[in-house]
Design a protein around this motif. Sequence first.
Motif, PDB file in Angstrom:
ATOM      1  N   ARG A  26       1.024  -1.045  -0.115  1.00 49.61           N
ATOM      2  CA  ARG A  26      -0.019  -0.132   0.035  1.00 49.61           C
ATOM      3  C   ARG A  26       0.902   1.093   0.007  1.00 49.61           C
ATOM      4  O   ARG A  26       1.668   1.322   0.640  1.00 49.61           O
ATOM      5  N   THR A  68       2.016   4.464   0.913  1.00 47.10           N
ATOM      6  CA  THR A  68       1.506   5.303   2.017  1.00 47.10           C
ATOM      7  C   THR A  68       2.098   6.737   1.914  1.00 47.10           C
ATOM      8  O   THR A  68       1.571   7.809   2.627  1.00 47.10           O
ATOM      9  N   SER A  69       3.234   7.062   1.264  1.00 45.21           N
ATOM     10  CA  SER A  69       3.960   8.419   1.078  1.00 45.21           C
ATOM     11  C   SER A  69       4.716   8.683   0.163  1.00 45.21           C
ATOM     12  O   SER A  69       5.734   7.525  -0.443  1.00 45.21           O
ATOM     13  N   ALA A 104       3.802   0.196   2.569  1.00 42.43           N
ATOM     14  CA  ALA A 104       3.592  -0.358   3.824  1.00 42.43           C
ATOM     15  C   ALA A 104       3.127  -1.844   3.286  1.00 42.43           C
ATOM     16  O   ALA A 104       2.565  -1.990   2.180  1.00 42.43           O
ATOM     17  N   HIS A 122       7.325  -0.929   6.914  1.00 40.08           N
ATOM     18  CA  HIS A 122       7.199  -0.618   5.483  1.00 40.08           C
ATOM     19  C   HIS A 122       8.633  -0.430   4.903  1.00 40.08           C
ATOM     20  O   HIS A 122       9.579  -0.716   5.669  1.00 40.08           O
TER      21      HIS A 122
END
Length: 400
Positions: free
Chosen positions: A246, A248-249, A272, A345
């Motif tokens: 996923r 995430t940033s 992540a 992550h």
Amino acid sequence: MTFSCNQEKSKTRTKKTIKKEPIIKDYGFTFNDYNVVRDTLQSGDTFSTILEAFTLPDSLKSHDVTEKIKDSFNIKNIRAGKEFITFSDKKNKKELKALVYIQDKTNYLVVDLRDSIVVQMKAKPTVIKRRTVAAELNGSLSETLDKLGVSTALAPQMAQIYAYSIDFFKIQKGDKFAITLQEKYFENGDYLGVEKIEACYFEYKGKKIYAFPYKLSENQKYFEYYDEDGKGLKNMFLKAPLDYFRLTSRFSRARFHPVQLRWKAHNGTDYAAPHGTPIKTTASGVVERTGYTAGNGNFVKVKHNGMYSTQYLHMSKILVRTGQRVSQGQTIGRVGSTGLATGPHVCYRFWKNGVQVDPLRLKLPNTEPMSKKQKGSYLEYIKPLKKELDDISAKTFKEE
């Protein structure tokens, strides 16, 4: 001398045909000389339990046999469902003369007890035949290959070769392909499958996409596939260092840090994933550095060439060492939350010419380009291979 018509006719002789038992030879034994039993390993079976069902020739003990087997074969590798053959004395069926464990279609273990204990790993003789075939899709790729008498296991291989060029979920009836391959057979003619792909093309959306396996240097471990112009079919970089993740940033020049609670540049991309998820190097290269820092946690940095490098942070475990050569997709560590991290992550960092950049916005190259010298050698190498593909295509599709 004359004979009367009434002379007794000669008796007709009846010939009896004695059917000979066919001679069966396999695995180095003449089956006719022994009492032969084919069996299948059950769960819990070992070489010891098999031997216990027989008496061994004089002076041989079960323990001696298993110890001798260990010298040539890891006995822990025997598997339930595998076939084995016992050869015992014709008169005394309990007296074991030999045992054959069939590991796969080609390889087998022979335990010969006739004179002394002789244990050998052997392989059935095989031959390699080469051919070039061409076809138009009629049904799935597997079905079309099957009609050509080619192993359907070739279909996923072709999908892998063209993974970056063709969407195999969208290929359709009428698409064409040609392939030069080497196939393996037993000496008796039984087909074993495809041994090697020498060259191929796939016509997709009206365009022929050629693929030739080639090594740019003798030290290169694996083949890469290139087209008729020497361009790599595979992207030099994977899209992400994880299979399942996923995002995430993203890469940012100003991001509020979740641990340090202040605005600062985030020169990486965060993915992540559960703790322990395999982290893969996105391209082939050499491990430039591994280690630990308070911010990065456990990390690995890989140098791919003079232009590109990548780094993988916050690992729970590092699985490579500095100076090690790694291949694209190789697992180099496990997802963790070491260093400044709020959860499991990987922070993926990307350098181009020594400057950290956003890989998601970068137009990345295909496989590392050939040098002028390499390209010249490559084009000479593929010239006869390409001609074979083109010739059979012209012959196969001449009516169109």
